[in-house]
Design a protein around this motif. Sequence first.
Motif, mmCIF file in Angstrom:
data_model
loop_
_atom_site.group_PDB
_atom_site.id
_atom_site.type_symbol
_atom_site.label_atom_id
_atom_site.label_comp_id
_atom_site.label_asym_id
_atom_site.label_seq_id
_atom_site.Cartn_x
_atom_site.Cartn_y
_atom_site.Cartn_z
ATOM 1 N N UNK A 81 1.577 -8.121 10.321
ATOM 2 C CA UNK A 81 1.605 -8.729 11.663
ATOM 3 C C UNK A 81 1.738 -10.242 11.542
ATOM 4 N N UNK A 136 -2.909 -2.502 17.798
ATOM 5 C CA UNK A 136 -3.229 -1.528 16.741
ATOM 6 C C UNK A 136 -2.050 -0.594 16.481
ATOM 7 N N UNK A 137 -0.941 -1.200 16.137
ATOM 8 C CA UNK A 137 0.294 -0.437 16.032
ATOM 9 C C UNK A 137 0.491 0.245 14.690
ATOM 10 N N UNK A 138 -0.442 0.106 13.784
ATOM 11 C CA UNK A 138 -0.278 0.759 12.485
ATOM 12 C C UNK A 138 0.140 -0.209 11.397
ATOM 13 N N UNK A 139 0.354 -1.482 11.772
ATOM 14 C CA UNK A 139 0.724 -2.479 10.761
ATOM 15 C C UNK A 139 -0.511 -3.178 10.234
ATOM 16 N N UNK A 140 -0.413 -3.615 8.978
ATOM 17 C CA UNK A 140 -1.579 -4.308 8.412
ATOM 18 C C UNK A 140 -1.624 -5.737 8.949
ATOM 19 N N UNK A 141 -2.757 -6.379 8.698
ATOM 20 C CA UNK A 141 -2.953 -7.756 9.152
ATOM 21 C C UNK A 141 -1.831 -8.661 8.625
ATOM 22 N N UNK A 170 -2.428 -7.794 17.153
ATOM 23 C CA UNK A 170 -3.611 -7.217 16.506
ATOM 24 C C UNK A 170 -4.313 -6.272 17.477
#
Lengths: 173, 320
Positions: A92, A84-89, A81
């Motif tokens: 992840x 902040x790699x561009x994936x949603x919660x 988290x």
Amino acid sequence: MFIMKLVGCILIFCSTSGIGFLYAKEFEHRQEDLNSLKTMALQLRGEIRYAMTALPEALEHIAKRHDGRLQPFLSEISKKLSERSGESMLQIWSACEEKLSVTSLTKQDKLFLHQLGESLGYLDKEMQLATIDLFLTQVEQTLKELETIGKEKKRLYKSLGILTGIFLVIIIL
Amino acid sequence: MKEELLKIFSVKLRTLFSGLSFDYEKLQEIRLRVNAPLLVCYDNKEFFVNQKNGLTTQETSAFMITGAELKETMEYISNYSLYAFEEEVRQGFLTVAGGHRIGIAGKVIMEEGRIKSMKHISFIHIRLAHQKKGCANHVLPFVLNQEELAHTLIISPPGCGKTTLLRDMIRQLSNGVVFCGKRYEGMQVAVVDERSEIGACYMGRPQNDLGIRTDVLDCCPKAQGMMLMIRSMTPQVIAVDEIGLAEDVEAIHYAANCGCRLLATVHGRNMDEVKGKPFLGDLVKYKLFERYIILSNRDYVGRVEEIFDERGSLLYSDKT
């Protein structure tokens, strides 16, 4: 020849009994893991209710206080988290669920945890607390069920292991 | 500053901004609106952003913001935890690491006639925090009388540098200043930062330098915060931003009676406008404030136009 047979029988008896004991142990482990999940949910609820801590930070705090088999899962989510790699919660959360393979949680237990991940993060505090409360109820319910059938099941696994061993030994001899 | 700022953007926007070379110190605002071009305010001028050429005035080639960009950006701004910013969302803005102020707008959820929350956030306004150290240098000689600091009110319209001036005054008064060969020892300063603008606190820690003798009460309503600070921190100076409500004025009275010196700001263009304000006008009438500093953005932001004393006598003027 007889000695060979005897050794074989002892080996068979030991392994089937071992499997029985292993199953019983696995059952205990599941109870431990569910208890860990419960503690995690209670801590998360506290972090959100009283300190309004953001998820990455809250999960990191919990991971630090946790020494069970859930620790890798919690630390990994917190780490990802923060990246902040561009994936949603949810993406992840789902990706980190593979870290749960070291636990003895069943498919059903993991589904409850997945559902918790689905609703974490967005909307207001009340929604977060309600989701965690629902998860807690599910875990407590499962723990209760395990408690009731636990003793019998553990005895059953152990005796089945031993009896299967005896049965096979009789056949061979 | 660049790395810290870029962290709040979606991956696409982050790549776009890191590919551009411009002076972040001159970047003032970034505006993201759903299905509209990305806009930035750079060196007091508005620009679109183009993937190839960077800042441009051509709208046709501008980078367009989509709903997905906004959603992702909002997730990072809130650290995947919008619930943790419930109160801030209700007020329409939040502060991120680095002290940058994020204003948001979308669909408001009401409950019992009050704003409860906001969803479908479709407009994001990022105001970059810039601390201008030294901008209070030429004002301080007018507010420091002999040994004491005069109760001071800074007056200006929005966006003219009120808070920036207040912040630097706090920093210098807290650290102690020397001018005309005289040393003024640092004072214990209490800042009640209702909108997190002065200290731009992130997780309780001021992101701006407010000096070594400053205590900050973040996100606290001014009136309650001033009382609390007087009781708990025994400050010599109390600083607050944008006063106006009846309870603020009451708390200011109380603070002044407790022997604290006051630094405050208010929206307005001139003395007459402030005199005409309900509640606050009374403070002017009772001569509670001893110095009034009037700012404007003529030629540059934060220009000190005039300074008056409590009787309304002009002490300084930069009007031509």
